[in-house]
Design an enzyme around this catalytic site. Structure first.
Site, mmCIF file in Angstrom:
data_model
loop_
_atom_site.group_PDB
_atom_site.id
_atom_site.type_symbol
_atom_site.label_atom_id
_atom_site.label_comp_id
_atom_site.label_asym_id
_atom_site.label_seq_id
_atom_site.Cartn_x
_atom_site.Cartn_y
_atom_site.Cartn_z
ATOM 1 N N GLU A 60 0.816 -1.213 0.000
ATOM 2 C CA GLU A 60 0.000 0.000 0.000
ATOM 3 C C GLU A 60 0.856 1.272 0.000
ATOM 4 O O GLU A 60 0.494 2.272 -0.620
ATOM 5 C CB GLU A 60 -0.947 0.013 1.209
ATOM 6 N N HIS A 129 -11.687 -4.459 9.278
ATOM 7 C CA HIS A 129 -12.235 -4.366 7.921
ATOM 8 C C HIS A 129 -13.545 -3.600 7.921
ATOM 9 O O HIS A 129 -14.402 -3.818 7.080
ATOM 10 C CB HIS A 129 -12.453 -5.771 7.324
#
Lengths: 327, 332
Positions: A60, A129
């Site tokens: 990322e 999440h």
């Protein structure tokens, strides 16, 4: 009347902007060959090719850094950071590179990049999440933060985000992907502007993303109780359109902000503070409905209690206004 | 290739780009950096340069040697110790000095300061205050460069080779065959900490092998050696054969920043490296290649005059007026 699914709205916006502008490139983890873990981007890789749509390693930080470097040297990257919870990983590049470049360079170049992510709770995905990272970036000058509440807005906002010459964080609530709604009437929706999505006279309810639908459902319940709620979709956390909210509050004199997020440090408190500072004389009442002060839990009973849904929003309004439920 | 670097310098001097006259120009650019850094140090101690600054005196051969292998429209990204990166790529010395002094005529209008110089006109994507930031910036520039027929270079230090950016971006660059040269200026210290005590494996160049990437360890104080390695790596990148990691071993003459006296470095080590001052090594080889002391003295005087003019111009410039140039958060 034909309806547009939210996830298709995202896909169509990307498809059309990639076709429209040869400098737009789109990359992320499992976005190309697999078409995205939420099936938001199928077929784009096949249609536009490896040069325009490609999969990346699980990196990322490199992804955001690569997008930044590409954006100041001629490309217009759209990247997907799969879940908003992962945004802590590319934070340095977004905050210290992308957000600062236009100003620090003395306007030599801006950073036309978009970072899309799936955000939000209610899907039983657990603490890592289920977060919404909008507030992590709301206080960083130089970065825009927006998120749609409907399929039409999803398409129009994403198109605007891609055409915007600044870094834009784009929030896609995962419990909106299957939502169906009317097709857009305009090609683009402006960044930085809130929208009144239901007119009313008694109370202004401001929310974002999935919270807008929940607030609209709550407004239907409240109508049966004799309370006429105006619902505002804030749409943009930075820039923050407090003026539309002020205009609404001038009419209703009551402000409820519903945020899927913690009370302290949330955008709701930020907005309420700005509205109070600018328009205290219009306010008879101002309060916030937020999630519990814990990470998002997994078990359905725990997560449902953690999240404020339509029933909780309606109950909060009735209680505050001293109105009994109709039934 | 056989022979010492000196022998090769003699062998190659008739080739395009390898003449003593061209190396004299490069020497001049190294001296420009050295004199610039000395002036910044002097002005810092006088309170004209604010905050902090990180000087690259002693490391001049690396940016000059690498940039000598680049085209003007190739991209570089530098570090917070980046005055040499900027000057080697072509940034105007007066605009750079004015930036250090916070003047409105600075290359970034006084908004950036010493650590974050950006000069896109000369392909300097930026210098980054965050260790490793330059690696990401150059990786992104390389994505554009791949489509534009250009090359990108990332300058970073030994400390950055332990940062997440390093590992993620080297992997990324190799996966995508990016036209990118990673240039590690290993000066054996990350701020106050010896590189050896925090770098598993003890070496940096060798880390490229774990990514299947080409690498070379270079004497970073030998201008000819740096240029030769850079030409090789840049040629590979431009030919579509992917990235290279160059570990250029060098040494900074000053402390890390401000008036850090650098007491953490053993005196005999400092003396050893000062004896290999890249400017002295370059002068010696230029004389060996047939230039005269007069040639060198003349070039020294030209550079000194250029620096004097740059500093004078910078000191005479105004500070930015906040009311007149408030700055905008976003591009409209």
């Amino acid at each position: 009347m034909s309806e547009l699914e939210f996830r298709k709205a995202i896909r169509d916006a990307l498809d059309e902007e990639i076709a429209r502008d040869p400098s737009v490139v789109f990359f992320g983890e499992d976005v190309a060959a697999a078409g995205g873990v939420f099936m938001t981007t199928p077929g784009l890789h096949e249609k536009h090719g490896q040069d325009r749509v490609f999969d990346t390693p699980i990196s990322e930080l490199a992804m955001a850094g690569a997008a930044f470097g590409a954006a100041v040297t001629g490309l217009r990257p759209v990247i997907e950071i799969m879940f908003g919870d992962f945004m802590a990983l590319p934070m340095d590049s977004l905050v210290n590179q992308s957000a600062k470049y236009w100003y620090v360079s003395n306007e030599q170049a801006s950073v036309p990049l978009v970072v899309r992510s799936a955000v939000g709770a209610g899907g039983r995905f657990g603490a890592m999440h289920s977060q919404i990272h909008g507030t992590w970036f709301q206080s960083i000058p130089g970065i825009k933060v927006v998120g749609p509440s409907s399929p039409a807005d999803a398409k129009g906002l994403l198109k605007s985000a891609i055409r915007d010459d600044n870094p834009v964080i784009f929030l896609e609530h995962k419990r909106l992907y299957s939502m169906k709604g009317p097709e857009p009437t305009e090609e683009t929706v402006p960044l930085g502007k809130a929208a009144v999505v239901r007119e009313g006279a008694d109370v202004t309810i401001v929310s974002a993303l999935r919270g807008v639908k929940d607030s609209l459902d709550a407004a239907e319940q409240l109508a049966g109780d004799g309370v006429d709620a105006e619902v505002v979709d804030i749409r943009s956390l930075r820039p923050l359109d407090h003026e539309t909210v002020l205009g609404s509050v001038a009419k209703t004199n009551r402000l409820l902000i519903v945020e899927e997020g913690a009370r302290v440090g949330g955008w709701a408190g930020n907005l309420l503070g700005i509205v109070a500072a600018e328009g205290l004389e219009e306010l008879d009442d101002a309060w916030i409905v937020a999630t519990e002060d814990t990470p998002a839990p997994y078990s359905p009973t725990l997560e449902d209690a953690w999240l404020p849904g339509p029933a909780e929003i309606a109950a909060a309004v009735r209680e505050r206004l001293g109105v009994a439920a109709a039934s | 290739m056989a022979g010492t670097q000196t022998e090769r310098a003699h062998e190659m001097q008739d080739r395009p780009g390898e003449s003593p006259a061209e190396y004299l120009d490069r020497y001049g650019r190294m001296r420009l950096i050295r004199r610039f850094e000395e002036e910044i140090q002097r002005l810092f101690l006088k309170g004209e340069v604010h905050g902090t600054t990180h000087l690259s005196a002693g490391q001049e051969a690396v940016p000059v040697g690498v940039c000598s292998a680049l085209q003007p429209d190739d991209y570089v990204a530098g570090t917070y110790r980046g005055h040499g990166h900027a000057l080697a790529k072509g940034t105007d010395p007066e605009a750079l000095a004015a930036e250090m002094l916070g003047r409105v005529t600075g290359i970034c209008g006084g908004r950036a300061g010493s650590m974050n110089v950006i000069d896109l006109e000369h392909g300097l994507v930026g210098c980054f205050g965050i260790v490793g930031g330059s690696i990401a910036a150059a990786t992104g520039a390389a994505i554009s460069a791949q489509r534009q027929g250009r090359v990108a270079v990332a300058f970073f230090g030994d400390g950055a080779s332990n940062q997440g950016y390093f590992h993620e971006c080297l992997n990324w660059a190799q996966v995508f065959d990016l036209p990118l040269v990673f240039v590690c200026e290993n000066n054996f210290y990350g701020e106050f900490t010896p590189m050896a005590s925090v770098t598993a494996g003890g070496e940096i160049g060798i880390r490229a092998a774990s990514f299947g990437m080409q690498s070379q360890v270079v004497d970073g104080n030998d201008l000819w050696a740096v240029r030769e390695a850079a030409l090789d790596a840049v040629g590979r990148a431009r030919g579509g054969d992917g990235p290279t990691l160059l570990e250029c071993q060098t040494y900074r003459h000053y402390g890390h920043s401000k008036s850090d006296p650098g007491k953490y470095r053993p005196p005999e080590e400092v003396d050893r490296w000062l004896a290999r001052d890249p400017l002295d090594l370059t002068r010696a080889r230029l004389l060996d290649l047939g230039l005269s002391e007069d040639d060198l003295a003349k070039r020294d005087a030209e550079i000194d005059a250029q620096i004097d003019r740059a500093v004078e111009g910078a000191l005479a410039a105004a500070y930015p007026d906040p009311a007149q140039t408030p700055g905008s958060e976003f591009k409209e």
